[in-house]
Design an enzyme around this catalytic site. Sequence first.
Site, PDB file in Angstrom:
ATOM      1  N   ASP A   1      24.800 -12.789 -63.631  1.00 38.97           N
ATOM      2  CA  ASP A   1      24.215 -11.947 -62.581  1.00 38.97           C
ATOM      3  C   ASP A   1      22.787 -12.463 -62.345  1.00 38.97           C
ATOM      4  O   ASP A   1      22.557 -13.299 -61.465  1.00 38.97           O
ATOM      5  CB  ASP A   1      24.243 -10.479 -63.041  1.00 38.97           C
ATOM      6  CG  ASP A   1      23.507  -9.518 -62.122  1.00 38.97           C
ATOM      7  OD1 ASP A   1      22.927  -9.965 -61.128  1.00 38.97           O
ATOM      8  OD2 ASP A   1      23.484  -8.296 -62.401  1.00 38.97           O
TER       9      ASP A   1
ATOM     10  N   GLY B   1      25.943  -4.656 -57.267  1.00 37.95           N
ATOM     11  CA  GLY B   1      25.220  -3.618 -56.537  1.00 37.95           C
ATOM     12  C   GLY B   1      23.880  -3.372 -57.169  1.00 37.95           C
ATOM     13  O   GLY B   1      23.620  -3.811 -58.292  1.00 37.95           O
TER      14      GLY B   1
HETATM   15  O1  OSB Z   1      22.912  -5.456 -63.515  1.00 40.89           O
HETATM   16  O2  OSB Z   1      24.416  -4.990 -62.116  1.00 40.89           O
HETATM   17  C1  OSB Z   1      23.321  -4.744 -62.612  1.00 40.89           C
HETATM   18  C2  OSB Z   1      21.965  -1.511 -61.099  1.00 40.89           C
HETATM   19  C3  OSB Z   1      20.637  -1.842 -60.956  1.00 40.89           C
HETATM   20  C4  OSB Z   1      20.192  -3.062 -61.385  1.00 40.89           C
HETATM   21  C5  OSB Z   1      21.079  -3.976 -61.956  1.00 40.89           C
HETATM   22  C6  OSB Z   1      22.421  -3.661 -62.087  1.00 40.89           C
HETATM   23  C7  OSB Z   1      22.856  -2.389 -61.684  1.00 40.89           C
HETATM   24  C8  OSB Z   1      24.212  -1.922 -61.852  1.00 40.89           C
HETATM   25  C9  OSB Z   1      24.726  -0.857 -60.925  1.00 40.89           C
HETATM   26  O3  OSB Z   1      24.955  -2.299 -62.745  1.00 40.89           O
HETATM   27  C10 OSB Z   1      25.424  -1.463 -59.769  1.00 40.89           C
HETATM   28  C11 OSB Z   1      25.712  -0.465 -58.691  1.00 40.89           C
HETATM   29  O4  OSB Z   1      26.633   0.325 -58.848  1.00 40.89           O
HETATM   30  O5  OSB Z   1      25.022  -0.485 -57.647  1.00 40.89           O
HETATM   31 MG    MG Z   2      24.363  -6.929 -63.864  1.00 39.16          MG
END
Ligand code: OSB
Ligand code: MG
Length: 368
Positions: free
Chosen positions: A239, A291
């Site tokens: 990610d 997200g």
């Molecule tokens: O690492 O995917 C991530 C939310 C904020 C920042 C980083 C992450 C996330 C989530 C939630 O895992 C993803 C979502 O449902 O929008």
């Molecule tokens: Mg992530």
Amino acid sequence: MKLTGVELRHIAMPLVAPFRTSFGSQTTRDVLLVRVVTDEAEGWGECVAMTEPLYSSEYVEGAADVLRRFLVPALAAAGPLEAQLVAPVLEPIRGHRMAKAALEAAVLDAELRATGRSFARELGAVHERVPCGVSVGIMDSIPALLDAVGGYLDEGYLRIKLKIEPGWDIEPVRAVRERFGDDVLLQVDANTAYTIADARHLAQLDAFGLLLIEQPLDEEDVLGHADLAKLINTPVCLDESITSARSAAAAIRMGACDVVNIKPGRVGGYLEARRIHDVCVAHGIPVWCGGMLETGIGRAGNVALAALPGFTLPGDTSGSSRYYRTDITEPFVLEDGHLAVPTGAGLGVVPVAERLEEVTTGMEWLAV
Ligand code: OSB
Ligand code: MG
């Protein structure tokens, strides 16, 4: 198109429940919205930067600053406005991908609205609806986690992602598998909380048939992910480390990822997100749409992107109600575990004026 001006709008959206990750806990989502006004149409973009620079180096006030001082002036000076030209025009300004992505999204929305085309059509979507997963935060106890997961499964979510960190990893995964069975599509996200020295510990997750482990190591430790991938059986997904099509190509060549999480905001926009998709497809690497707790504005674009052919795993494209009691757009509602891809011009959704006013904490107009 000709740029008339850009509005930077800060909103504060209370979350339905605190969201805890390995980098912190949140109860409110501060969002920076960008509204681009042109002679032909206007468009909206959502900046995914968070209040503090804990997920990545960007943060809301920093994004507003670079937009105000550098990005919007550069775009204003560049002549005819076209979404395809936003990234090249902004290229001399280093980094700040989340700020750039918001501006590009708003320009793309305006351009597509002016010509009556949808994001889905423009990006190359091939599905009318997308399967949805949900990201489940770190909880105070295993029973609380099982309640939360059970609730999401009852709502129809097709894949569960558990946030993990040292001290909250093997046991929560074991508990979810024991309670809900082996058929549940299950994955974990560490948000960089481990080091390669934890490889043997993380190999204990191999027993649970996870779809993937997302970003166990530092953002810059791509080589470490390649080493880790040889030491564990769970597929490694990146990610934070994937910031561009180029970085995706390098990570794939290094053997650092079996799967990629694509977040348009993290990589500088929907157009670069599509290029990452294309690189991954060419290499046989499955992708899914991540997200950042988006409102309906960012969610609309993400759902369109998630309908491209290489998005073969359910994304973190949850319904609005997973995050917010009231969204700023018409809510995205899960149907049979899926969200419908918007079909209207541009993003296909706009903020509801009264709702937007309620949550606005600051606004600034950058005249061109
Ligand atoms: O690492 O995917 C991530 C939310 C904020 C920042 C980083 C992450 C996330 C989530 C939630 O895992 C993803 C979502 O449902 O929008
Ligand atoms: Mg992530």
